[in-house]
Design a protein around this motif. Sequence first.
Motif, PDB file in Angstrom:
ATOM      1  N   LYS A  39      10.448  24.698   4.512  1.00  0.00           N
ATOM      2  CA  LYS A  39      10.054  23.297   4.694  1.00  0.00           C
ATOM      3  C   LYS A  39      11.310  22.459   4.838  1.00  0.00           C
ATOM      4  CE  LYS A  39       5.461  22.831   2.854  1.00  0.00           C
ATOM      5  NZ  LYS A  39       4.596  22.451   1.735  1.00  0.00           N
ATOM      6  N   LYS A  40      11.250  21.481   5.739  1.00  0.00           N
ATOM      7  CA  LYS A  40      12.389  20.556   5.803  1.00  0.00           C
ATOM      8  C   LYS A  40      11.880  19.158   6.094  1.00  0.00           C
ATOM      9  CE  LYS A  40      13.965  21.253  10.575  1.00  0.00           C
ATOM     10  NZ  LYS A  40      14.281  19.881  10.934  1.00  0.00           N
ATOM     11  N   ALA A  41      12.596  18.203   5.551  1.00  0.00           N
ATOM     12  CA  ALA A  41      12.151  16.818   5.702  1.00  0.00           C
ATOM     13  C   ALA A  41      13.342  15.921   5.987  1.00  0.00           C
ATOM     14  CB  ALA A  41      11.458  16.354   4.423  1.00  0.00           C
ATOM     15  N   GLU A  42      13.155  15.027   6.910  1.00  0.00           N
ATOM     16  CA  GLU A  42      14.209  14.054   7.177  1.00  0.00           C
ATOM     17  C   GLU A  42      13.567  12.705   7.451  1.00  0.00           C
ATOM     18  OE1 GLU A  42      14.199  16.302  11.388  1.00  0.00           O
ATOM     19  OE2 GLU A  42      15.466  16.841   9.727  1.00  0.00           O
ATOM     20  N   VAL A  43      14.331  11.668   7.202  1.00  0.00           N
ATOM     21  CA  VAL A  43      13.812  10.341   7.507  1.00  0.00           C
ATOM     22  C   VAL A  43      14.386   9.909   8.845  1.00  0.00           C
ATOM     23  CG1 VAL A  43      13.747   7.932   6.841  1.00  0.00           C
ATOM     24  CG2 VAL A  43      13.462   9.699   5.127  1.00  0.00           C
ATOM     25  N   HIS A  44      13.505   9.657   9.803  1.00  0.00           N
ATOM     26  CA  HIS A  44      13.938   9.175  11.116  1.00  0.00           C
ATOM     27  C   HIS A  44      13.818   7.654  11.107  1.00  0.00           C
ATOM     28  CE1 HIS A  44      12.821  13.102  13.301  1.00  0.00           C
ATOM     29  NE2 HIS A  44      12.648  13.319  12.023  1.00  0.00           N
TER      30      HIS A  44
ATOM     31  N   ASP B 104       1.153   6.407   6.948  1.00  0.00           N
ATOM     32  CA  ASP B 104       1.685   5.447   5.968  1.00  0.00           C
ATOM     33  C   ASP B 104       3.177   5.688   5.750  1.00  0.00           C
ATOM     34  OD1 ASP B 104      -0.835   4.471   5.754  1.00  0.00           O
ATOM     35  OD2 ASP B 104      -1.152   5.001   3.659  1.00  0.00           O
ATOM     36  N   ASP B 105       3.835   4.663   5.237  1.00  0.00           N
ATOM     37  CA  ASP B 105       5.284   4.753   5.035  1.00  0.00           C
ATOM     38  C   ASP B 105       5.646   4.304   3.621  1.00  0.00           C
ATOM     39  OD1 ASP B 105       7.984   5.055   5.587  1.00  0.00           O
ATOM     40  OD2 ASP B 105       8.181   3.117   6.611  1.00  0.00           O
ATOM     41  N   PRO B 106       5.226   5.105   2.603  1.00  0.00           N
ATOM     42  CA  PRO B 106       5.594   4.728   1.232  1.00  0.00           C
ATOM     43  C   PRO B 106       7.121   4.652   1.103  1.00  0.00           C
ATOM     44  CG  PRO B 106       4.017   6.559   1.222  1.00  0.00           C
ATOM     45  CD  PRO B 106       4.469   6.365   2.640  1.00  0.00           C
ATOM     46  N   VAL B 160       1.698  10.560   5.474  1.00  0.00           N
ATOM     47  CA  VAL B 160       2.778   9.694   4.993  1.00  0.00           C
ATOM     48  C   VAL B 160       4.065  10.230   5.603  1.00  0.00           C
ATOM     49  CG1 VAL B 160       1.638   9.098   2.814  1.00  0.00           C
ATOM     50  CG2 VAL B 160       3.148  11.079   2.911  1.00  0.00           C
ATOM     51  N   THR B 161       5.150   9.448   5.506  1.00  0.00           N
ATOM     52  CA  THR B 161       6.423   9.832   6.125  1.00  0.00           C
ATOM     53  C   THR B 161       6.813  11.271   5.799  1.00  0.00           C
ATOM     54  OG1 THR B 161       7.133   7.551   5.989  1.00  0.00           O
ATOM     55  CG2 THR B 161       8.867   9.180   6.304  1.00  0.00           C
TER      56      THR B 161
END
Lengths: 197, 602
Positions: A39-44, B104-106, B160-161
């Motif tokens: 799993k990987k997550a990033e904020v764009h 959604d964008d918590p 969500v994000t």
Amino acid sequence: MKKDEKTTNIFLSGVGGQGAILASNILGEVFIRAGYDVKKAEVHGMAQRGGDVTTHFRFGKKVYSPIIKYGDVDYLLSFELLEALRYINWVKPDGKIVINTQEILPPSVSLGQMQYPKGVEDTFKKYFKNNVHVINGMGIAKDLGNLQAQNVVLVGAFSNFFPKIKEAYFIDAIKKLLAPKLHDLNIKAFEAGRKAL
Amino acid sequence: MKEIMQGNAAIARGAWEAGVKVAAAYPGTPSSEILKDVADNYPEIYAEWSPNEMVAVQVAAGAALAGARAMASMKHVGMNVASDALMTLAYTGIKGGLMIVVADDPNVHSSQNEQDSRNWARFGKVPMLEPGDAQECYEFTKASFDISEKFDTPVLLRTVTRIAHADSLVQTGKRVESKMPLGLDPKEAPKYVMVPAHVRPRRKAVEERMRKLEAFADKTKLNKMEINSKSVGIIASGSAYMYAKEVFPEYSFLKLGMVWPLPKKMIADFFKQVKKVMIIEELDPFFETEIKAMGYKIFHGKDIIPNMYELSPEIVEQAVKGKAYKAPKVRVKPEDLPRRPPNLCAGCSHRPLFYALKKLGAFVFGDIGCYTLAVAPPISALHTTICMGAGGGMVHGAMKAMGKDALGKMVAVLGDSTFLHSGLAPLMNAGYNKGNSTTIVLDNRITGMTGHQEHAGTGFTVRGELANQVDYAQIGKALGIKNIRYVDPYNIKETMEVVKEEMNRDEASLILCKDSPCMLLRRAKPLERFKNPLYAVNMDKCRGCKMCLEINCPAISWREGAGQTKDGQKRKGTAYINPDQCVGCEVCVQVCKFDAIEPAKK
């Protein structure tokens, strides 16, 4: 929990435009090939505009949370000195760190209001001793004739921490994710990085 | 083989496999990739960027009425825009499956507020599913269309994000075409014409449908009970489930994949099976309120779990363990480090425009887009941001309130995409109601902030086909705006003159930025308009006055060091232009009072 069931946490940090996202995509392809859940997550969103970029990357037998628990990072792979320091508290006491020596000035430093932190390497070494590895990714990429390949140089260096993972998985991942005309350069960059650490 | 996919890409994949024929969206973080992925990978689906979320839902609803499976996707605030359609579509029902994705964008990573869209499901009386990873994004999308057709209802899919923008493994399958025939039936008007006489029976149908959906919620595999330790059980969904499962794998779980309506029998069973029940949910006490109303006593819920920002494994752990939680050692205080906020790109046309507005001392009613970044110091030239299109309406209201005193003091700004989304009605209002406001469209030829999506003003569709290009000046004229001016934002002096003149005019005006494409939009060749590719500071002339730093260009920095100019003026340091970042926009050249910034060679 058995040792092989434990999830490994890799935290990548850098600045928009440095290619940290491609680096994490390569890792994704590699660890899937090695048979792990990933799993990987990033904020764009605003990263393209010079903001900081972070990726939480996790692999193991079964991974639940897409984000790493604060303080649980096994490996910190940072593309930029300040962005390494920003996440120093996230690393486990026995965590391993790869720091790229590039400095990119944030606006408050450019404007002369704040100082860029000094002695980032020493700060890390104070807490993590021999687990700190410093690499001049930009220098290596420059020697190869393309600064853009810095991210793959860093992936190459980082690959040394996973001796059980076949090198071919990395090469496959690079070939899958990049346009054919970029294969040679990036495979060279990967190998140069792998030798540099 | 399993593939690694972003949550958004998994939604696109699920929609394609479910036989979707029409997909419409307006971009918004973290939902934008869904439609782009559909357009790039699934030619069987007609895909479009609609001018706003309301139109996207209307388009999808029309397709569904014609018997096709259809979807619309948007961010949480987009649902506010689209809600007018949703609330009545809930009454009419659909024909082909209709799914509306709301992301959604918590913790507001990239939004103007924080909303819990589960409330729309309860409010609108429609079912909602909430996936917790990419595999579930894929599966729940497919399930949405089945539920939609089985129960004759639009279905909401909430992400969500951390789900939309997280990648994980997905086991994919093949596309199956819908068996429903396409066509329209005029005899069905009583179901689709919502006049009071038709509404009343449909109102009843909505309630009956809700009872059926409640029964379905108790049977569906979307909701899962995982019984481990019987001492504590956790009710959670989506991202909150993942965090709780991560830190408390030993507890029992009731994982809700269908978050509305709730599975009442399953909840009753869970309360019987475990001693204490905790509800761990991100944002509002949505489950908690409902479950308490059913008469259950819970061990913990929002008394310990925050009701704002996003959750994370450590927030959940800390909340549950309380004083027993051991925080990791703080080695460096992150708050002592220089922050790295997003900034307008080097060469961005918004920079000189906002510099001009600042010099004019204007109060700037802003909007949603890259230009919202003009609020940050040292530019600090944007004073409101509420919602898409708000600036144009607000400046008119402020001027009506202040009367003639307001002339010359204020202006509204909005982007090209934002103007087409929600800016037309406020402008029409200014033309109609004898307004005297000035509206500036910062036309950079693309939807910028969300990552370059096409719109009705760019001349291209989502798939890059040539399309009609809206003429903003003609729109202004048609809406009754007599004063329509163009400015070249890179010419600061001229821009100031035009804006000043229009702000002072006792009539409504529209100012259009011309030839000012986004620096990242390659096809518009944004650099070609600049005379020189690069500028540098002449150290003989720089007095270290820091004026050029006021424009907050990422290419310009300050170098400390006492010295003097060639003609003997003392200075404490000099400005420096990074040749790797400078694009030659000449904005700093216009700002420098000592002609110290000169053309250089790359």
